[in-house]
Structures are given as C-alpha cells and as structure tokens.
Scaffold this motif. Structure first.
Motif, mmCIF file in Angstrom:
data_model
loop_
_atom_site.group_PDB
_atom_site.id
_atom_site.type_symbol
_atom_site.label_atom_id
_atom_site.label_comp_id
_atom_site.label_asym_id
_atom_site.label_seq_id
_atom_site.Cartn_x
_atom_site.Cartn_y
_atom_site.Cartn_z
ATOM 1 N N HIS A 89 5.908 2.211 4.939
ATOM 2 C CA HIS A 89 5.182 1.316 4.035
ATOM 3 C C HIS A 89 4.138 0.425 4.693
ATOM 4 N N ASP A 90 4.259 0.155 5.994
ATOM 5 C CA ASP A 90 3.250 -0.696 6.634
ATOM 6 C C ASP A 90 2.261 0.102 7.472
ATOM 7 N N HIS B 65 11.682 -3.398 11.121
ATOM 8 C CA HIS B 65 11.445 -3.870 9.745
ATOM 9 C C HIS B 65 11.414 -2.726 8.720
ATOM 10 N N ASP C 281 10.872 -4.973 0.650
ATOM 11 C CA ASP C 281 10.066 -5.423 1.788
ATOM 12 C C ASP C 281 10.110 -6.950 1.840
HETATM 13 MN MN MN Z 1 6.529 -4.833 5.312
#
Ligand code: MN
Length: 744
Positions: free
Chosen positions: A76-77, A52, A143
């Motif tokens: 980002h996560d 992802h 995202d």
């Molecule tokens: Mn994400």
C-alpha cells in the motif's frame, strides 16, 4: 533470519490458520517486492519500513478480507514512497491489486486538516466517494489503525494532528461501515493524544472502581451462564468494561460521575437464532431487576448502519448496574466487523440469506441489483456509490465544497460567490488551466481566475453548468446587465415562436386593446418587459406564445357565443323556436361540480383527491394544479400542502378550493389505529365498523414485537362528520389508545 522475514513468516502462518490450504505464493511475492522497494527506509520507531505494511496486512487478515486485500496491504505504500508504479504492480499482481493500491495512495495524498463541523461531513463523504471500492477504505482504516498504535514515535504536533483527524474522519467512517471494534480502538488511541489528562483520569478511576467491584465481571458472567444453561439455551457470554472514550464522553460532555453511568459494564450474550434472543431477555429480566426505560429493540428496528441487538440495563450484585446486549452470531459479526463481515459470509451469501431483514441494509441493496453475480464477483464489484450524485472539491485554501455530480468550474465559481462567477476568465484544476466544460472530480483543488475587466458570463454557460444555483445567478446577471440585448433577443425569439403557432406579432401589437389583455395574461406590464423576460431566460418564449394562443382562442370563443346569443335573441323576438346547438361553454355555465369540489377560477376542471391525506367533505382543503392531472386536493394540514414547504416556483399553482354540495357521494380516506395487541382486536374493529354502517375497502393489522398493534383502514365516508363518528366509535374499543387519520 532478519526481522522483516520473521514478521512475514508470522503473517503467513496467520493467513494459513485463517484459510488452511490457501495459496500464499502471491502474498510472499508481494512481501518480497515491497521489501525490496522500501529497502533501507526506516520508520520513526527505528524499525525497517516494511514492518508497517506487514502489520497492516495482519489487521486485514484478522478482518478475514480476501487475498487481493492482503496483497494490496503489503504494497500500500509502494506507489507513494518508492519508485514502484501502478503499471508495474498491475503487471505483477493483477489490475485489481493495482487499483486498490492506487486508491489507497489517493486517500493518503489527501489532507484532512480540521475544519468547521459542516465541512467535516463533506470530508468524510469525499473520502468514501473517492475510494470507489470499499476495500480501499478498509485498507486505509487498517493503515491508520497501525499508525495510531505506533504514534508515540511522532512529534507532539504530528500526534495531535493525526489524532484529531482520526477522531473526526476515520472513526466516524468506521462507525458508518458498522465496524465497532475498529472504531473503539481508533477513538481510545486518539483520545490518549487529544486529552492525555482526561484519558488517564478516566483510566485511573476505572481501575479504582473495578478494584472495588472485584470479580464482578467474572461473577456475573458465571451467574448468567449457569442460569441459561439450566434453561437449555445454547449461548456464549462475554463481559467487559466499555471502551474508555464512550465513558469519557459521558463523564465530560454529559457531566456524569462514574457512579451515574449505568453501562460501565457490558455483557454480550450470543445465541443461535432470534427467538433465543427474546428468550434470553426474559431470563435476564427474571434474574435481575431491569432499569426502566433502558430496553431497546434494535432487532425489530436496526440502526442505520445495520447494527442489530436487544439492549437492556439491569441491576446486579451490590446494586451495580450493567448493560446486556443479546444477539445472534450473524448480528455479532455485523456488529463487530460491519461491512467486512460480509467477506466472512461470502460463501453463504448467494442463497437464502439474500433479502432477509438481517442483512446489512445498503449492502443488501447492492446485492439485489447483482443477484446473478457469483459471491466472489460481488466482493470485487462492491462499490461505495452512496454519494454518486455528489462531487466534493477543495478551494485553494482547503475548504470543501459539495457540488452536483458532473459540476464544472462554472458551478464551483458561482458556489463561492456570484461576483466570482461573473468576473471569471479562467480556471485551474490541481494547478493546471482547464476549459470551463471540464467536469470536476472528487478531491480536485479548484482555483478560479478572475479579472475586473471580465465581460461577464456567456449564455452558453447556462447549458454547461450543472447546478441550479449557478444557472439562476447567471440568469440574474443577464436580467440586470443586458436589458437592451435581452429585449432584442427576446423579441426575435418570441416572434419566431408566435409564427410557429400561426400568429403574427405585428397583428397583435397593432391592436392596443388586445395587447393589453394578452400582456396581463403573461403578467407583464409592457411589451419590453415581456421581451426582456424572454431574453434573460426568466420566461420561455414557447410558454409565452402558448399562453397568447390560448387567450386568443378563448377570446374567439367568447366572441362566437356572444354572436350566437344575439342571433338567438333576434330569432326569439321574431317568434321562432330555437334550440341551443352545443353545450354551453364553461364561461357561461352555472357553478356546479360533479367531483364535489369547487376550484375558484377554474370551473369543472379535473379533480383528484390526494392519497397522502385523503380529504373528506368538511375538511379545510387546498388545491394544487398538477402538470397534466388536473387539480389535486389536499387537506390544509397535510405536510405536502404546508406553505412553509411549498417551492417558490410553485406558488402560483396553489389554488383556493371549497366543497360543493353533493349528496350521496362517498369519499375514500384512511385511518391508523394504535392499540395494545390482544386476541380478537381486529374482529372488534370490524364489528365496530359494521355497527356504524361504513363501507370498508381495506383493513390490515400488524403486530409489533413490543406488544402493540397497528391497524390500517381504508374506508369511504360522506363527510368529516361521519368520519368523526367512526373515529369516536373506534376509540371506545378496549385497548385502542389512538385513532388518527393517515398522512396529514
Ligand atoms: Mn501506510
């Protein structure tokens, strides 16, 4: 090689293809870091989680954003879903990246469940205000795009929720940032889950109709290309079907059938410069029959999000209508990628492109304030500060409230209800007890603790709160609840202000006749009323004292004059020659006016004619007592004098005025002339004006791209009658279709 590394290598190839020779060490490090941290986590699809972030980084790379953005997309996560921290990321990848990741995390934590329409706009604003750096929004949008592309693995409930949120929050934000391509894909993906039946209906019908129109797009495209190359125009032509959601909306909300939709097909002609755009438009209109009323010039008048193009609809082969959008490459980049297009352009940005009308409006404004910074610096400091004067917070059950920046729990409480504010004993922000002075931040969840036995607001709250609403409600409370206390505090405040002005309260109250006059001057019936008003803050003690002093001075002057006249009369009767020593005070002066205006109740005051509507004698007029510049005269039909728009606190400052007889005076006013543009138009206007012998102070003419012209005139006239004569004269000029007074 495992799937994760395979995908990463692919990403790296794409990055190098977009910027050959780029140093991708940091990108690789970010991938390894994220891969380690997400470890064995899986997505609902069964793929490793890291797939992802890599996909999001791919989309960011397609947008040509800077490397910090790509690195942040990979990470980002991490803060949200792994044991990684802001500090660690800052240490390894720099503070910029850490800020971006932190920003994305904050947006991820927020819930945007659907609310009433009025709240949606606040939600969108809060989203943008929270991000601070526009790259945070871009990463969050990408995202969301990837999550929407892989939504089939989620539960039904989750699909509906995410699709609705995307349609209501994310797609409009993409639109506001001018990112059409992203917006379209988000909308189509959302629609598929929100109304699967409608979505597939439209698709089927489209498939059917495009089969019927076999080869239409290719055919028309070749046709247009052929003609334009004959004309020697360098261009690219693209044809396509419009995206499904835009067709769906027209079919379902406007009740149209596919055959009634004029712009099922859209062609884009992209050229090198603006003159070529208009040239192409001419060719297209020559080749095909234009549909009346469908031509739009967004080059002359760009859309608020910066979009520019010429649009026209024409009828092609087999009477099939289609839309043609004509634009330059610059405009095309802005149309497709919006704010992100500016990263593509950052090299050219520092020089001549600055300040041209083609620039994205609010980005340009930001640029102007940062002219000296280098382009990379600009990219880093580009902030989303469109809502800097507002703060958006949640109630405990998820409603959004918009408050002025710097607002405190007190403002919040009174925004909910005055009863909440008045019985407030404490406040919690994000679950923690805070003091009443605590400024609220975007996204805070605010809860007010109330008690039936609360003693009501304190006077200090008026200084702490930021909104007028809260201040007024607190004032109201004091006015009602604390009359005795108000009278006492009011009296002492008033007395000390009077002392300041050299007056004694005792001396005034001792003279009932004087007291009566003075109370009328401050519009109070009784002394207690005056004290109470000062006490609760409805009237400032300073102002009241100043008015009393004014009134005392005036009374004194009247008294002196009376004495002087008496003395004069007795002197005259005694046979002496007497010359009045000083000019007469206004109270005795006859009504006359040098400005040509009589203001009722205020003689010979300073008068100025408002610039917005430039009144002339004969116009019905009204006056406004300004703060310090005398009375400003407006036409009664001026929007600025519209009774419906007057602020209640200003009501007393609007006064009746009328025109006095003043021969030989000239009044400045202005006119706007709309006309079909032609050679010699301005000359004819000038000739007409000289024929009626009116004095012209300024004349400016402006041609519009659509073949019309606007002429702006400043002139001086005696009165309305003369002005009407001028207007009539001008209206007779060939090509002129409207002469109107400016403003008003
Ligand atoms: Mn994400």
């Amino acid at each position: 090689m495992d799937l994760a590394h395979e995908r990463y290598e692919e990403l790296e190839r794409h990055i190098l293809a977009a910027s050959p020779g780029a140093d991708v060490q940091r990108v690789r490090a970010a991938f390894e870091y994220a891969n380690d941290h997400h470890g064995p986590q899986l997505r609902k699809s069964g793929e490793p989680y890291i797939i992802h972030p890599i996909a999001v980084a791919e989309i960011i790379n397609e947008l040509d954003l800077d490397q910090d953005s790509i690195v942040s997309a990979l990470l980002h996560d991490c803060i949200e879903d792994t044991d990684s921290t802001h500090d660690e990321i800052a240490r390894l990848f720099g503070p910029q990246v850490a800020e971006l990741v932190e920003g994305v995390t904050k947006l991820t934590r927020m819930q945007y469940t659907s609310r009433e329409d009025e709240q949606m706009e606040n939600l969108r604003k809060m989203f943008m205000a929270m991000a601070k750096d526009v790259r945070v929004i871009l990463i969050k949008l990408c995202d969301r795009l990837h999550n929407m592309r892989t939504l089939q693995y989620q539960s039904d409930k989750k699909q509906k929720e995410k699709a609705l949120e995307t349609m209501e929050v994310y797609a409009p934000i993409a639109h506001r940032l001018g990112m059409q391509k992203l917006k379209w894909e988000l909308e189509d993906l959302s629609l598929e889950y929100l109304d699967p039946v409608g979505y597939h209906d439209v698709r089927e019908e489209l498939d059917h109709i495009t089969t019927l129109h076999a080869g239409f797009v290719d055919n028309m495209q070749a046709h247009i290309e052929g003609r334009l190359s004959e004309e020697g125009v360098k261009c690219r032509v693209y044809g396509r079907l419009k995206h499904i959601y835009s067709i769906y909306r027209k079919m379902y909300s406007q009740g149209k059938t596919l055959n009634e939709i004029f712009d099922l097909y859209a062609f884009r002609v992209i050229v090198d410069d603006i003159p070529a755009c208009y040239n192409v438009l001419g060719c297209i209109h020559d080749m095909f029959k234009p549909v009346l009323g469908r031509f739009k010039d967004y080059i002359g008048t760009p859309k608020p999000n910066g979009y520019q193009s010429l649009h026209t609809t024409v009828v092609g082969r087999d009477a099939i209508p289609f839309e043609v959008q004509i634009r330059t490459w610059d405009m095309h980049q802005t149309a497709e990628y919006g704010v992100a297009a500016h990263w593509k352009y950052k090299q050219g940005m520092a020089n001549q492109r600055l300040g041209t009308e083609r620039d994205f409006e609010w980005v340009r404004k930001l640029l102007e304030s940062q002219q000296d910074t280098d382009p990379d610096e600009f990219v880093r400091t580009l902030r989303v500060d469109m809502f800097a004067d507002e703060v958006f917070v949640f109630t405990p059950n998820g409603d959004v409230k918009s408050l002025p920046a710097g607002a405190t729990p007190i403002d919040f409480a009174y925004a909910i209800h005055s009863a909440i504010g008045n019985s407030m004993t404490g406040a919690r922000v994000n679950g923690r007890i805070v003091t009443f002075e605590t400024p609220l931040k975007n996204g805070d969840i605010v809860e007010i603790i109330t008690s039936k036995s609360a003693r009501g607001p304190s006077r200090d709250w008026m200084k702490i709160c930021k909104s007028n609403e809260a201040r007024n409600k607190i004032r109201q409370w004091f006015k009602k609840e604390r009359r005795e206390e108000n009278i006492a505090t009011g009296r002492s405040m008033f007395e000390s202000e009077l002392k300041h002005a050299g007056l004694s309260l005792g001396a005034i109250t001792a003279n009932p006749e004087l007291l009566d006059i003075l109370l009328r001057r401050v519009r109070c019936g009784q002394l207690d009323e005056l004290y109470a008003a000062i006490g609760y803050g409805g009237l400032s003690a300073q102002k009241a004292a100043a008015r009393i002093k004014e009134e005392m001075t005036r009374l004194g002057r009247v008294e002196r004059q009376r004495a002087e006249q008496e003395a004069m009369q007795s002197a005259v009767s005694a046979g002496e020659t007497v010359y009045p020593s000083a000019p007469k005070d206004s109270i005795l002066a006859p009504k006359r006016s040098s400005s040509g205006i009589i203001v009722s109740g205020l003689d010979n005051c300073m008068v100025k004619f408002s610039k917005c509507c430039t009144p002339v004698p004969g116009d019905p007029v009204v006056g406004f007592i300004t703060k310090g510049y005398g009375v400003s005269i407006h036409r009664q039909d001026c929007p600025n004098a519209d009774p419906a728009r007057r602020r209640p606190e200003d009501e007393g400052r609007w006064v009746k005025v009328s025109w006095a007889q003043t021969p030989d005076a000239a009044y400045r006013t202005s006119l706007e002339i709309s006309a079909k543009d032609r050679d010699g138009l301005a000359l004819d206007v000038a000739m007409a004006l000289s024929a009626v012998k009116v004095k012209v102070n300024n004349l400016s003419a402006r041609s519009q791209p659509d073949g019309y012209a606007m002429i702006y005139l400043e002139l001086a006239v005696k009165d309305q009658k003369e002005l009407t004569g001028v207007i009539n004269k001008l209206s007779q000029i060939p090509g002129v279709f409207l002469v109107k007074r400016a403003g008003g």
